[in-house]
Design a protein around this motif. Structure first.
Motif, short mmCIF file in Angstrom:
data_model
loop_
_atom_site.label_atom_id
_atom_site.label_comp_id
_atom_site.label_asym_id
_atom_site.label_seq_id
_atom_site.Cartn_x
_atom_site.Cartn_y
_atom_site.Cartn_z
N GLU A 110 0.83 -1.20 0.00
CA GLU A 110 0.00 0.00 0.00
C GLU A 110 0.87 1.25 0.00
OE1 GLU A 110 -2.43 -0.56 3.40
OE2 GLU A 110 -3.92 -1.79 2.37
N GLU A 167 2.12 1.74 -3.50
CA GLU A 167 1.12 2.33 -4.38
C GLU A 167 1.01 3.84 -4.14
OE1 GLU A 167 -2.49 0.25 -3.71
OE2 GLU A 167 -1.84 -1.61 -4.70
N GLU A 226 3.97 5.50 -5.64
CA GLU A 226 3.86 5.55 -7.09
C GLU A 226 2.97 6.71 -7.53
OE1 GLU A 226 2.97 2.57 -10.88
OE2 GLU A 226 2.74 1.86 -8.81
N ARG A 227 1.88 6.94 -6.78
CA ARG A 227 1.02 8.10 -7.08
C ARG A 227 1.79 9.41 -6.88
NH1 ARG A 227 -2.85 4.79 -4.40
NH2 ARG A 227 -2.49 5.91 -2.44
#
Length: 245
Positions: free
Chosen positions: A122, A125, A128-129
């Protein structure tokens, strides 16, 4: 020194050209378009650094994910081995008890590892955003920088053209001036920045000081070709109809 009034007028024009050249040089040093480019380049560097920081974080998280996945896989393999041994029915009761205890421990260990792995994934992720956002910001800044660079280049080209025109005019004026007069002018310009100026409404165009009545009266009595100097700044004063005398 006596100088033909027409030559003095040329000297006054030369002073105007030199003022233009000084203004161009000053503008070149403090060009707003260049300041905008510098600002955007600094911001681009900041955003690049931010993107690199996020990338490093993503690499660290990827490494953690691989490590946790390896540990989960090892636990599952150990669990499968123990279950296979239990199902074989060929082990002693004591070993069976030990294997059952170990399976319980492995199950708890696997649960903890999978929970930790989910948390790290998580975080990956989210990073990455953040990286995509940083990339979008960097692209925007680079686009703005291209536009700002184009405006800067246009402004510099305008300055170059103006400077070339003034330099050509200066060369033409200088070639028509007597050497001794030009030397006097250049010496004064080197000292104060203004070699000659218009005497306008009893005020020196170089230092902007108004001359007193006695000095104005003395200047008025000088022949038209007399070379006048300002008593305050020593600049060559050129008389015209605007001088008021």
């Amino acid at each position: 020194m006596n100088v033909d009034p027409k030559v003095q007028a040329s000297l006054l024009e030369l002073a105007g050209v030199d003022t233009e050249l000084s203004q161009i040089a000053h503008r070149r040093k403090s060009l707003p378009e260049q300041q905008e480019v510098d600002k955007l380049e600094t911001e681009r560097t900041t955003r690049k650094d931010a993107a690199v920081t996020v990338q490093i974080s993503m690499d660290d998280l990827d490494r953690d994910i691989r490590k946790l996945e390896g540990e989960v896989d090892a636990v599952r393999k150990r669990e499968a081995r123990d279950k296979k041994m239990l199902e074989s029915g060929t082990i002693a009761p004591k070993q069976m008890t030990e294997l059952q205890h170990e399976l319980g421990s492995l199950e708890r260990r696997q649960g903890l590892l999978e929970e930790e792995l989910l948390e790290v994934m998580e975080q990956r992720e989210a990073s990455e955003r953040d990286y995509e956002h940083a990339g979008a910001q960097l692209t925007q800044i680079e686009d703005e920088l291209v536009d700002a660079g184009r405006r800067r280049d246009d402004a510099v080209a305008d300055l170059d053209a103006a400077e070339n025109r003034s330099a050509e005019r200066r060369e033409s004026l200088v070639s028509g001036l007597p050497a001794d007069l030009l030397a006097l002018y250049e010496k004064q310009r080197a000292l104060t920045g203004r070699g000659a100026a218009l005497l306008q409404a009893r005020r020196c165009g170089a230092c902007r000081i108004e001359l007193d009545r006695n000095e104005i009266a003395s200047i008025a009595n000088q022949p038209a070709d007399a070379l006048i100097r300002c008593s305050e700044c020593n600049a060559i004063l050129v008389r015209t109809k605007e001088s008021g005398i």
